[in-house]
Write a protein that holds these residues in place. Structure first.
Motif, PDB file in Angstrom:
ATOM      1  N   GLN A  62      46.093  48.406  40.842  1.00 37.22           N
ATOM      2  CA  GLN A  62      44.770  48.332  40.235  1.00 37.22           C
ATOM      3  C   GLN A  62      43.740  48.088  41.329  1.00 37.22           C
ATOM      4  O   GLN A  62      43.884  47.175  42.137  1.00 37.22           O
ATOM      5  CB  GLN A  62      44.705  47.201  39.208  1.00 37.22           C
ATOM      6  N   VAL A  64      39.947  47.038  41.901  1.00 37.61           N
ATOM      7  CA  VAL A  64      38.841  46.376  41.204  1.00 37.61           C
ATOM      8  C   VAL A  64      37.833  45.866  42.233  1.00 37.61           C
ATOM      9  O   VAL A  64      38.122  45.791  43.421  1.00 37.61           O
ATOM     10  CB  VAL A  64      39.341  45.196  40.329  1.00 37.61           C
ATOM     11  N   PRO A  70      36.894  52.203  40.519  1.00 38.61           N
ATOM     12  CA  PRO A  70      37.900  51.212  40.114  1.00 38.61           C
ATOM     13  C   PRO A  70      38.824  51.811  39.052  1.00 38.61           C
ATOM     14  O   PRO A  70      38.467  52.782  38.386  1.00 38.61           O
ATOM     15  CB  PRO A  70      37.064  50.074  39.536  1.00 38.61           C
ATOM     16  N   ASP A  72      43.204  52.193  37.507  1.00 37.40           N
ATOM     17  CA  ASP A  72      44.655  52.186  37.728  1.00 37.40           C
ATOM     18  C   ASP A  72      45.058  53.444  38.462  1.00 37.40           C
ATOM     19  O   ASP A  72      44.636  54.548  38.109  1.00 37.40           O
ATOM     20  CB  ASP A  72      45.402  52.120  36.394  1.00 37.40           C
TER      21      ASP A  72
END
Length: 80
Positions: A62, A64, A70, A72
């Protein structure tokens, strides 16, 4: 017996299941792997429990924070 009952759902953990069986004196738990599933005959009073697949990924990262995209992403062998 599982096929007669409709089979596994999409979220079923198929690697193993648990059978709760009543014996002549007590109760017994059988942990049955997918490979042994055809070797176990159901008995009257058996209760079969099938778990769910865990809500986690085997190949996910992930991203972020303060980044452009951002989200997956898949991590595959050889990815560097």
């Amino acid at each position: 017996a599982l096929g007669f009952a409709g089979g596994f759902t999409d979220n079923a953990y198929r690697a193993s299941l648990t059978i709760r069986r009543i014996t002549n004196r007590e109760r017994r738990i059988l942990n049955v792997t997918e490979a042994d599933l055809g070797n176990v005959a159901p008995q009257a009073g058996d209760r079969v429990e099938v778990g769910r697949v865990l809500d986690r990924y085997e190949n996910r990262v992930q991203v972020v924070g303060a980044v452009m995209r951002p989200g997956d992403y898949a991590v595959e062998p050889g990815l560097e």
